[in-house]
Motif scaffolding. Structure first.
Motif, PDB file in Angstrom:
ATOM      1  N   GLU A   1       0.816  -1.215   0.000  1.00 22.99           N
ATOM      2  CA  GLU A   1       0.000   0.000   0.000  1.00 22.99           C
ATOM      3  C   GLU A   1       0.852   1.270   0.000  1.00 22.99           C
ATOM      4  OE1 GLU A   1      -3.388  -0.154   2.813  1.00 22.99           O
ATOM      5  OE2 GLU A   1      -2.848  -2.261   3.155  1.00 22.99           O
ATOM      6  N   SER A   2       2.078   1.184  -0.519  1.00 18.77           N
ATOM      7  CA  SER A   2       3.000   2.319  -0.417  1.00 18.77           C
ATOM      8  C   SER A   2       3.121   3.140  -1.700  1.00 18.77           C
ATOM      9  CB  SER A   2       4.385   1.835  -0.003  1.00 18.77           C
ATOM     10  OG  SER A   2       5.060   1.201  -1.078  1.00 18.77           O
ATOM     11  N   LYS A   3       2.319   2.827  -2.723  1.00 22.31           N
ATOM     12  CA  LYS A   3       2.394   3.586  -3.970  1.00 22.31           C
ATOM     13  C   LYS A   3       1.685   4.936  -3.824  1.00 22.31           C
ATOM     14  CE  LYS A   3       1.726   1.109  -7.798  1.00 22.31           C
ATOM     15  NZ  LYS A   3       1.138   0.136  -8.756  1.00 22.31           N
ATOM     16  N   ASP A   4       1.824   5.750  -4.865  1.00 20.58           N
ATOM     17  CA  ASP A   4       1.049   7.003  -4.989  1.00 20.58           C
ATOM     18  C   ASP A   4       1.223   7.912  -3.780  1.00 20.58           C
ATOM     19  OD1 ASP A   4       0.010   6.051  -7.454  1.00 20.58           O
ATOM     20  OD2 ASP A   4      -1.555   4.944  -6.383  1.00 20.58           O
ATOM     21  N   GLY A   5       2.475   8.122  -3.384  1.00 22.15           N
ATOM     22  CA  GLY A   5       2.761   9.006  -2.264  1.00 22.15           C
ATOM     23  C   GLY A   5       2.719   8.335  -0.913  1.00 22.15           C
ATOM     24  N   GLY A   6       2.446   7.052  -0.890  1.00 22.69           N
ATOM     25  CA  GLY A   6       2.331   6.349   0.381  1.00 22.69           C
ATOM     26  C   GLY A   6       3.611   6.339   1.192  1.00 22.69           C
TER      27      GLY A   6
ATOM     28  N   ASP B   1      12.889   3.667  -2.734  1.00 20.06           N
ATOM     29  CA  ASP B   1      12.796   4.717  -3.759  1.00 20.06           C
ATOM     30  C   ASP B   1      13.990   4.680  -4.703  1.00 20.06           C
ATOM     31  OD1 ASP B   1      10.423   5.528  -2.676  1.00 20.06           O
ATOM     32  OD2 ASP B   1      11.198   7.372  -1.774  1.00 20.06           O
TER      33      ASP B   1
END
Length: 277
Positions: free
Chosen positions: A187-192, A239
């Motif tokens: 659940e770490s995508k899109d700015g997570g 990242d």
């Protein structure tokens, strides 16, 4: 009047997944940390575990403490941090508490249970209705000592919180902080991951001496500075390696090279697949 804390770490359990992790490991659930904060007579349990068998182990641990369990607290809505709360609350006559956001996520995890949790661990999870309530001001007490629910937003999932025990210099951090276990990245995508860093900043601003990570290597201590630094380092490396690798498998291998001692590469593989989907 003094209080103290102890940690029970439930060992990894195999999942109902036939396909191994690319490094050959069998898929397993990460070790789970359960915290007992106790005074002279009473105690509070933070993050009850996932399965009935784990709850039985925790119940025996509470019994051995000789304390009266007054509250059970959940840091966030992932089922591995609360699905046995009702079972343990009924046994010990305790009240289940959580932040309002966590309660929302508890209901979400109940909704996906049949298609997710029960498929991974068929027949192992007890009945788990959402019975938690939110204490006034996100505060409750243990023998006169204030325990503070601090909402931190997104970490490895939405609407997470931590339990701050100022008189112990302790934060029970759930999945905001990890301790030598691969972090859940699904659940770490899109700015997570940036939101997760903000959550870490909030924990650090509490100036804890000790942090109990929701998933920890039981052979390691709970030093706050080390676990904060290492959790940040992991996210920064994610990242970095996402820009270097074009496939989930390449990313997975790169992370294993950087973090060879972290437990449960299967959790990393699940995150890699999600990040490259």
């Amino acid at each position: 009047m003094t209080i103290r804390y102890e940690v029970f770490v439930a060992d990894p359990i195999p999942l109902n997944v036939d396909e191994p992790v690319p490094n050959g490991d069998r898929r397993a659930f990460s070790p789970l940390s359960v915290t007992l904060i106790s005074g002279a007579q009473d105690a509070v349990l933070a993050d009850p575990p996932l399965t009935t068998a784990q709850a039985e182990q925790v119940a025996a641990w509470i019994d051995a403490s000789g304390k009266r369990l007054t509250h059970i607290f959940a840091t966030h809505g992932h089922g591995d941090h609360w699905f046995t709360a009702g079972l343990l609350a009924d046994r010990f006559g305790a009240e289940v508490v959580a932040s309002a956001g966590t309660i929302t996520q508890m209901h979400r995890n109940v909704a996906i249970r049949a298609g997710f949790w029960d498929k991974l661990l068929p027949g192992q999870i007890p009945d788990a209705p959402v019975t938690a309530t939110t204490p006034a001001g996100n505060r409750f007490h243990l023998e006169g000592h204030e325990l503070r629910i601090v909402e931190v937003g997104h970490s490895d999932t939405d609407d997470t919180s931590v339990l701050h025990v100022p008189d112990l210099g302790l934060v029970v951090a759930g999945d905001v902080i990890y301790n030598d276990v691969h972090q859940f990245l699904v659940e770490s995508k899109d700015g997570g991951r940036d939101a997760w860093r903000n959550a870490i900043d909030t924990v650090e601003a509490l100036h804890p001496r000790y942090i109990v990570a929701g998933h920890k290597n039981k052979d390691l201590d709970d030093d706050a500075g080390r676990t904060i630094t290492q959790t940040r380092e992991y996210l920064d490396t994610v990242d970095e390696l996402l820009t270097r690798h074009t496939t989930a498998l390449g990313f997975f291998g790169g992370m294993l090279e950087r973090f060879p001692t972290r437990l449960n590469p299967g959790a990393l593989w699940g995150g890699a697949v999600a990040l490259y989907a």
